[in-house]
Design an enzyme around this catalytic site. Structure first.
Site, mmCIF file in Angstrom:
data_model
loop_
_atom_site.group_PDB
_atom_site.id
_atom_site.type_symbol
_atom_site.label_atom_id
_atom_site.label_comp_id
_atom_site.label_asym_id
_atom_site.label_seq_id
_atom_site.Cartn_x
_atom_site.Cartn_y
_atom_site.Cartn_z
ATOM 1 N N LYS B 106 0.831 -1.216 0.000
ATOM 2 C CA LYS B 106 0.000 0.000 0.000
ATOM 3 C C LYS B 106 0.862 1.260 0.000
ATOM 4 O O LYS B 106 0.462 2.300 0.504
ATOM 5 C CB LYS B 106 -0.922 -0.015 1.227
ATOM 6 C CG LYS B 106 -1.900 -1.164 1.176
ATOM 7 C CD LYS B 106 -2.970 -1.078 2.228
ATOM 8 C CE LYS B 106 -3.904 -2.271 2.077
ATOM 9 N NZ LYS B 106 -5.005 -2.277 3.035
ATOM 10 N N ASN B 107 2.033 1.155 -0.565
ATOM 11 C CA ASN B 107 2.953 2.284 -0.587
ATOM 12 C C ASN B 107 2.891 2.976 -1.948
ATOM 13 O O ASN B 107 3.173 2.354 -2.977
ATOM 14 C CB ASN B 107 4.372 1.766 -0.305
ATOM 15 C CG ASN B 107 5.414 2.835 -0.451
ATOM 16 O OD1 ASN B 107 5.566 3.435 -1.512
ATOM 17 N ND2 ASN B 107 6.167 3.087 0.605
#
Lengths: 381, 326
Positions: B106-107
């Site tokens: 989720k970066n």
């Protein structure tokens, strides 16, 4: 009966304003934003006098990037605020032309801090900031947050609008193009995705509606203009927002996903849409849940403190921004605007926070006790 | 992923480098008590960054910095400059960033780096990228970043051929997966292979109605169904299957909020109820005496006020606006 432990919250923000533990290193690039949460939180708790405003002003302003004497502004560098020292290279012998990597989100945080502590924004070089802000706008109306290249989505359209709004100067963006991009982000179900085609999302919807409102394209109480189809599909937006409140009282960010307290904030877009519903008697509801809310908020603080001293494995770097922002938001509404206490949105917000926290701690409790938690239920998505 | 067992200060290739210390500046707010390894890596990174070095040792250092803090977009940017200067094998780089993405799905910076690479590698990389997002979605079928990347790859590099089938598969696994429904809408409206929404609408209506009848409490297909007629509400009203599914569901369960809500939309857009359909409402009317002489839309609002208590104020307001229009 529990009272709201305001002093604990103040101590919490005081503590983080002094120093954050090493686990926060991964949040380093968001340093200014963390400061914004701390300053904002103290302000909302009416304890801003605990911090030295002059020192904070100096510190925030030290992140602003100024053009060098022979810089050509048309080249496209953004002269905003860096978010941290690791993205700021003020050394004169830096060869890399991209030494200055100021960021839209940091700029938003910086200006917000300065405004909170009462600094006159007319004192900063906002002309250059706005001129260079416009260069970050893409042909489709969206904004890139830095000039070195990054993802473009609704978050940065909102940041740009908020920056222009705080500076009270809209030369920093082409509002019509921004509006066009926002409209393209409205999904088939009325909510807004982060980019055109994406799934409707609570954060994206907030950014879209807030940006449109700041730019003056929609007014408060747009539910009264619900048949106006000149901009967004208001009917469907309203229903989308309302359907995001789930049976446990909390708000989900997307359909069929678990509720999360941060979406109680993003759902404040409802404030604009449902102003006409304020007469429906929410005072009784708020009074009934005030105590559970205060208990839940106190418990949330303990989660942070327990993580800090190592009692639990909760990652403090994750919980701090979450819980810090929740405190900021809740008390921002309740303390700063007491007239909203009877508002439907605040009522549902406080209910959702209470109930959601109970569910969250049940989750943690099960995990600690049994080593697992059943995830294939609709509540957990 | 291989990484140094000890910090950069012990790397022979950096022996000549003088690290540049972090300077928090005057009176920092929320200063971070950096761990020694983090501080050391960033001090060396700073030293190479300011000299504009483009070398294998600089590349290795960025990998180290990324592992400690994958959110630092300056490090990623520096890495991209080095990759270009060294004319590095971008397929190798894709493997590198893929491993990091799996640990940090989720970066934003990681997914942006993947997009940057994919843009350079072109349509040949499309299938590999679709395999990758499929892998991420197999772990978390609603990962927003993965879906955004997948949609971007489809539009920029192609791979539409099997996408509808992929949506079918995901919906078989979990018909409540709203991301999959959204992707389905994306495919039927944007795929260059299907002919556009109007061509597939008929079969999509049937598919969606089947999903609704299997799980009437699933909001996703209800919204999707309405979405199939987006901007063409007259056609929505004219398609008898739409009102048909509302009544079919309500016959079994008159408290189904989604059926009531869609029916209300249809009534507000001009749906005229046949006598048969009107009679379906009769049992509901009789248990709600206050609706005795009310028009069907008002009756539906009254029911919604009762069976959707979380939104009772909304339905009251809606009912009030109905009488304002009439």
């Amino acid at each position: 009966m529990q009272n709201f432990e305001g002093l604990h919250h103040v101590a919490f923000f005081d503590a983080i304003a002094m120093e954050l533990p090493g686990e926060y290193a991964s949040q380093e690039v968001n340093h200014l934003t963390l400061a914004y949460f701390a300053v904002g939180g103290l302000s909302l708790l009416r304890e801003l006098d605990r911090i030295n405003k002059d020192e904070i002003t100096k510190w925030v302003l030290s992140f602003q990037v100024h053009p060098e004497a022979n810089d050509d502004i048309d080249v496209g560098l953004f002269y905003g605020f860096c978010g941290s020292r690791s993205t700021q290279f003020p050394l004169p012998n830096v060869k890399d032309p991209c030494r200055n990597v100021s960021h839209l989100a940091s700029t938003y945080s910086a200006l917000a801090i300065l405004k909170i502590i009462g600094y006159d924004l007319a004192n900063i070089d906002f002309k250059t900031l706005l001129l260079s802000l416009k260069k970050l706008q893409q042909p489709d109306g969206s904004f890139m947050p830095t000039h070195i290249g990054a993802e473009t989505d609704l978050r940065f359209v909102y940041c740009a609008a908020a920056i222009c709004s705080m500076l009270d100067d809209w030369t920093g963006m082409d509002m019509l193009k921004a509006k066009e991009y926002i409209l393209n982000c409205q999904s088939y179900d009325g909510g807004f995705g982060m980019v055109p085609g994406s799934e409707s999302h609570g954060g994206g919807t907030f950014c879209a509606v807030a940006a449109l409102h700041l730019m003056g394209f929609i007014q408060v109480d747009l539910a009264s203009n619900i048949r106006d189809s000149s901009s967004i599909n208001i009917c469907m937006l309203l229903e989308w927002c309302l359907q995001r409140q789930v049976t446990n009282g909390g708000f989900q960010g997307r359909r069929n996903k678990p509720s999360d307290t941060c979406y109680a904030f993003w759902a404040q877009v409802l404030y604009y849409a449902v102003l006409t519903l304020r007469e429906s008697g929410h005072k009784a509801v708020y009074a009934a849940v005030e105590r559970p809310l205060q208990f839940a908020q106190t418990a949330a603080i303990m989660e942070i403190l327990h993580g800090l001293v190592g009692l639990v494995r909760s990652p403090v770097s994750a919980t701090l921004p979450q819980i810090g922002s929740r405190l900021f938001l809740t008390w921002g509404v309740l303390w700063s605007f007491p007239e909203t206490q009877s508002h439907l949105l605040v009522t549902t917000l406080v209910i959702s926070w209470s109930i959601t926290e109970i569910i969250r701690y049940s989750f943690f409790g099960m995990k600690e006790a049994f080593g697992f938690v059943r995830t294939k239920t609709r509540v957990w998505g | 992923m291989e990484h140094a067992k000890s910090g950069p200060s012990s790397w022979p290739e950096l022996a000549d480098v003088v690290p540049v210390p972090h300077d928090d500046g005057p009176s920092p707010v929320v200063p971070i008590a950096y761990r020694d390894d983090f501080r050391e890596v960033m001090d060396y990174f700073r030293a190479l960054y300011v000299t504009g070095e483009r070398s294998p040792r600089a590349l290795r250092l960025t990998a180290e910095a990324i592992e400690l803090n994958p959110g630092n977009y300056t490090v990623w940017h520096f890495r991209r400059l080095i990759l270009e200067a060294l004319d590095f094998d971008l397929l190798e780089e894709m493997k590198f960033v893929g491993k990091i993405a799996e640990c940090n799905p989720k970066n934003y910076q990681i997914w942006h780096h993947k997009r940057w690479l994919a843009e350079k590698l072109g349509p040949d990389i499309a299938n590999k990228e679709h395999e990758f997002t499929m892998k991420i979605l197999a772990i978390d079928a609603k990962n927003y970043h993965a879906w955004s990347h997948r949609q971007w790859v489809l539009q920029a590099l192609g791979g539409w051929e099997t996408e509808l089938e992929y949506c079918n598969q995901l919906l078989k696994e979990d018909v409540f997966n709203n991301s999959a429904w959204n992707q389905r809408y994306f495919v039927i409206t944007r795929s260059p292979l299907l002919g556009g929404l109007t061509v597939v609408r008929d079969s999509e209506v049937d598919y969606t109605i089947e999903a609704i009848l299997a799980n009437p409490q699933n909001e996703s297909p209800w919204r999707y169904l309405k979405g199939l007629y987006k901007g063409e509400n007259n056609l929505l009203v004219d398609d008898e299957r739409i009102s048909g599914v509302c009544f079919k569901v309500l016959k079994n369960d008159w408290t189904c909020v989604f059926a009531l809500s869609l029916l209300l939309d249809l009534l507000c857009t001009g749906l005229q109820l046949s006598d048969e359909l009107k009679s379906t409402l009769e049992p509901i009317r009789s248990s709600h005496p206050e609706t005795a002489d009310a028009d069907p839309a008002t009756v539906v609002c009254c029911i919604l006020q009762k069976c959707d208590p979380l939104r009772v104020n909304y339905w009251s307001w809606f009912k009030a606006t109905l009488s304002q229009i009439s």
